[in-house]
Design a protein around this motif. Structure first.
Motif, PDB file in Angstrom:
ATOM      1  N   VAL A  61      23.240   4.581  51.180  1.00 42.06           N
ATOM      2  CA  VAL A  61      21.953   3.894  51.261  1.00 42.06           C
ATOM      3  C   VAL A  61      21.064   4.666  52.231  1.00 42.06           C
ATOM      4  O   VAL A  61      21.468   4.924  53.371  1.00 42.06           O
ATOM      5  N   PHE A  62      19.874   5.037  51.764  1.00 42.83           N
ATOM      6  CA  PHE A  62      18.886   5.697  52.617  1.00 42.83           C
ATOM      7  C   PHE A  62      17.908   4.657  53.144  1.00 42.83           C
ATOM      8  O   PHE A  62      17.318   3.911  52.356  1.00 42.83           O
ATOM      9  N   ASP A  63      17.711   4.611  54.461  1.00 45.37           N
ATOM     10  CA  ASP A  63      16.699   3.717  55.013  1.00 45.37           C
ATOM     11  C   ASP A  63      16.031   4.376  56.217  1.00 45.37           C
ATOM     12  O   ASP A  63      16.180   5.584  56.429  1.00 45.37           O
ATOM     13  N   SER A  64      15.297   3.582  56.964  1.00 46.61           N
ATOM     14  CA  SER A  64      14.510   4.126  58.071  1.00 46.61           C
ATOM     15  C   SER A  64      14.669   3.267  59.303  1.00 46.61           C
ATOM     16  O   SER A  64      14.823   2.046  59.207  1.00 46.61           O
ATOM     17  N   ALA A  65      14.612   3.886  60.468  1.00 44.48           N
ATOM     18  CA  ALA A  65      14.631   3.141  61.734  1.00 44.48           C
ATOM     19  C   ALA A  65      13.227   2.986  62.305  1.00 44.48           C
ATOM     20  O   ALA A  65      13.061   2.424  63.377  1.00 44.48           O
ATOM     21  N   VAL A  66      12.228   3.476  61.614  1.00 43.19           N
ATOM     22  CA  VAL A  66      10.860   3.458  62.134  1.00 43.19           C
ATOM     23  C   VAL A  66      10.029   2.429  61.368  1.00 43.19           C
ATOM     24  O   VAL A  66       9.837   2.545  60.153  1.00 43.19           O
ATOM     25  N   GLU A  67       9.550   1.425  62.084  1.00 44.10           N
ATOM     26  CA  GLU A  67       8.755   0.358  61.470  1.00 44.10           C
ATOM     27  C   GLU A  67       7.549   0.938  60.724  1.00 44.10           C
ATOM     28  O   GLU A  67       6.800   1.746  61.273  1.00 44.10           O
ATOM     29  N   GLY A  68       7.414   0.547  59.458  1.00 42.82           N
ATOM     30  CA  GLY A  68       6.230   0.934  58.690  1.00 42.82           C
ATOM     31  C   GLY A  68       6.342   2.234  57.920  1.00 42.82           C
ATOM     32  O   GLY A  68       5.457   2.552  57.120  1.00 42.82           O
ATOM     33  N   PHE A  69       7.398   2.998  58.167  1.00 41.03           N
ATOM     34  CA  PHE A  69       7.526   4.286  57.485  1.00 41.03           C
ATOM     35  C   PHE A  69       8.952   4.497  56.984  1.00 41.03           C
ATOM     36  O   PHE A  69       9.913   4.326  57.743  1.00 41.03           O
ATOM     37  N   PHE A  70       9.070   4.871  55.719  1.00 41.67           N
ATOM     38  CA  PHE A  70      10.375   5.266  55.170  1.00 41.67           C
ATOM     39  C   PHE A  70      10.563   6.764  55.430  1.00 41.67           C
ATOM     40  O   PHE A  70      11.394   7.188  56.201  1.00 41.67           O
ATOM     41  N   ARG A 117       6.043   3.268  54.399  1.00 40.33           N
ATOM     42  CA  ARG A 117       5.396   4.273  53.570  1.00 40.33           C
ATOM     43  C   ARG A 117       6.397   5.335  53.107  1.00 40.33           C
ATOM     44  O   ARG A 117       7.103   5.935  53.915  1.00 40.33           O
ATOM     45  N   ALA A 118       6.450   5.523  51.804  1.00 41.35           N
ATOM     46  CA  ALA A 118       7.287   6.579  51.214  1.00 41.35           C
ATOM     47  C   ALA A 118       6.336   7.443  50.411  1.00 41.35           C
ATOM     48  O   ALA A 118       6.112   7.210  49.234  1.00 41.35           O
ATOM     49  N   THR A 119       5.751   8.413  51.070  1.00 40.72           N
ATOM     50  CA  THR A 119       4.721   9.224  50.418  1.00 40.72           C
ATOM     51  C   THR A 119       5.141  10.680  50.413  1.00 40.72           C
ATOM     52  O   THR A 119       5.862  11.136  51.303  1.00 40.72           O
ATOM     53  N   GLY A 120       4.701  11.403  49.410  1.00 43.53           N
ATOM     54  CA  GLY A 120       5.038  12.817  49.358  1.00 43.53           C
ATOM     55  C   GLY A 120       6.543  13.006  49.272  1.00 43.53           C
ATOM     56  O   GLY A 120       7.194  12.498  48.361  1.00 43.53           O
ATOM     57  N   MET A 121       7.118  13.703  50.245  1.00 43.99           N
ATOM     58  CA  MET A 121       8.547  13.978  50.216  1.00 43.99           C
ATOM     59  C   MET A 121       9.360  12.684  50.285  1.00 43.99           C
ATOM     60  O   MET A 121      10.468  12.617  49.751  1.00 43.99           O
ATOM     61  N   GLY A 122       8.830  11.652  50.928  1.00 47.95           N
ATOM     62  CA  GLY A 122       9.530  10.367  50.975  1.00 47.95           C
ATOM     63  C   GLY A 122       9.638   9.741  49.594  1.00 47.95           C
ATOM     64  O   GLY A 122      10.684   9.202  49.211  1.00 47.95           O
ATOM     65  N   SER A 123       8.555   9.824  48.830  1.00 46.73           N
ATOM     66  CA  SER A 123       8.595   9.344  47.447  1.00 46.73           C
ATOM     67  C   SER A 123       9.556  10.195  46.632  1.00 46.73           C
ATOM     68  O   SER A 123      10.321   9.677  45.805  1.00 46.73           O
ATOM     69  N   GLU A 124       9.531  11.485  46.871  1.00 43.21           N
ATOM     70  CA  GLU A 124      10.412  12.379  46.109  1.00 43.21           C
ATOM     71  C   GLU A 124      11.892  12.107  46.404  1.00 43.21           C
ATOM     72  O   GLU A 124      12.725  12.139  45.503  1.00 43.21           O
TER      73      GLU A 124
END
Lengths: 261, 261, 261
Positions: A61-70, A117-124
């Motif tokens: 599972v991929f997730d994020s520790a930073v509020e508001g940004f994936f 936000r999952a934009t650019g490389m995050g979306s990819e």
């Protein structure tokens, strides 16, 4: 040794946590934006290599520790010359799109939990995962590149058109618009948009980690018959039958929950 | 000379307006029904040829000047013998399906704004466009042909099954039912169904007209690196950085709006 | 003779009713669960063979006579050894996936009306049909197999990924979750989820049974021109024109209903 190297890796921007030998979490932790710096590329490579070579892992599972940004786009304030011109990997692709392809092809089930936000490389990265779940309140997906005069480099056109059809894929790429969670679900950009509080409840997928090791997704009758003959499956079916499987009642009326327990 | 010919074309049923050298509108204006008369075929051909040969046009929006109708079916009250047996075009297809294929293949971004009935050939034209947006109140799409004992001639089965899957494509064609905007969105027949008042706000797509001329939709790493090196993109990224790109704040929190401005 | 054999078939678990020579119903009636016993396989084969060889049938609707169940999985309380090792059919596939492929390929329009649980083989049968409609209140679809340590044998991965994209197909198969009607519609698992009371109203599809026998779904211009030349179509268009087709008014404003009458 290996665990040691990952303990060290905890000081980097991408953190691997083994919740069990079968179930891993990869957490992006590069505040304040989870922006993709050139130094993250070898870290991603190390993690994908671990996923490919470990014999026990089944779910990541991929997730994020930073509020508001994936995970967002490349850090254009960093020195990018080296990154752009890295030698290609074995497949002939640049290392970034190659890592994404390697993740998609690995037998591990990969899941993106998108809470920002999952934009650019995050979306990819999310598109390279097998599945994507979005927080209704917090997720934003986009391929913003065309809006900056850039071309996306990680292959989103191919993946988006298979998920949402050519018309919507062209819209996502050419408009460069932010796509919030619910619209992302309607477009097929994510599997589902869920209330943020329910997002972690992908445990049914994580349960896949308890499956026999040779489950083949490419279903066919021979694989089905082979799975029936497996002692572990025989035992499981015996247990299910003792609990009411194949008879009228709760087990059959709520089979999804029943087999999930 | 060319402009002259289009000024003349304004007396025909299909009107081409160049809002800028990059952004064109094609407006169907054949009251009361926007029915497709045989005389419209050469007009469509002229417009597709202009789209194919013009060096500046980047976005073409198809709409209608007739309330309640986008474009409907063939006019069966007209003399159709000649139309049915026109010689095939260069690809071997009949001129009508060939024009649709030419539109789909042209590098221009084509958008159908559907504010009324788009049935038969109107649905086929919309499906040949890169994207389709529908008025929630006014749009109706359908392939009505089977209901009249006819077979649709412009290839909707191939396009519909890629957009909505085989089951729904078969339903649209075999039921011959009217499909209103919201259902069209749920089925993937259109990108999105929007309140009629918001439909014109596809300006983000039209902004594509301001893009550098060599943007490739088929994204790949090499195209991405090439786009980074372009002086116009370098300048654009410099401007974006000056305005807060890659730093915490409004730019990154609303990146889609930010790059769209 | 043939009718006689189907009268006899009424004592079996799968009942074929000819509502007209063109429109058949296949009703699964094996209370209390509509579980798939090994004895049902030859019955399904007999029905698929009838569909393939009959010269008049155009529409076949699959439904259930058992409240709460469409068709579920294999009966693991039955003797399954013979079933698993049946000799392959002409295509080389096991008889079950082969029957499903034969149904999908037959020129008949096949429709699943799902008013209860369609899990395992029931989901596979529904996916092999051309279209699927679900009761909002009562339908549950699932591929539960992975939850029991099994691999689905009837090819759902191939069909699901074409209907809903790879991410959602993997989720359905790997989670083994129950998918209720409305979610099934959002995922594309079914064409549409409808209030139970409206489900029977697929009469527009059943009307296909009144179509000329040589309608080709694979639409193309030549087929279109050929259909125009057909005397029955000429007559139909003449009648439609007399009733207002191609002129402003009710016929054109509600063309879907109009051609459906």
């Amino acid at each position: 040794m290996k665990d040691q190297s990952y303990a060290a890796a905890k000081t980097t921007q991408i953190r691997l946590t083994r919740r069990s030998p079968e179930y891993w979490r990869v957490t992006i932790d590069h505040p304040p934006l989870n922006i993709f710096g050139p130094e993250m590329l070898p870290q991603v490579n190390e993690i994908i290599t671990a996923i490919e070579t470990d014999e026990k892992v089944k779910v990541v599972v991929f997730d994020s520790a930073v509020e508001g940004f994936f995970l967002i786009h490349l850090d254009f304030l960093a020195k990018l010359d080296d990154l752009a011109h890295l030698p290609p990997g074995p497949s002939g692709l640049h290392p970034w799109p190659e890592m994404l392809v390697r993740l998609s092809r690995s037998p591990v089930v990969s899941i993106a939990l998108i809470r920002g936000r999952a934009t650019g490389m995050g979306s990819e990265l999310a598109l390279a995962c097998d599945m994507r779940f979005a927080s209704r309140e917090k997720a934003i997906l986009s391929q913003f590149e065309v809006g900056a005069g850039l071309v996306p480099g990680g292959g989103p056109m191919a993946r988006l058109s298979r998920l949402m059809g050519r018309g919507r894929a062209l819209e996502v790429i050419l408009s460069a618009n932010d796509v919030p969670g619910d619209l992302a679900e309607r477009y097929g950009y994510v599997n589902r948009s869920l209330p943020d509080a329910d997002l972690e409840d992908t445990k049914r997928l994580v349960n896949v980690a308890s499956l026999p090791p040779d489950i083949e997704i490419e279903s066919g009758w021979n694989a089905c018959v082979a799975s029936m003959a497996r002692p572990a499956t025989q035992q499981r079916i015996k247990t299910l039958l003792e609990r009411g499987f194949c008879k009228p009642g709760d087990a059959e009326n709520h089979l999804g929950d029943f087999v999930g327990r």
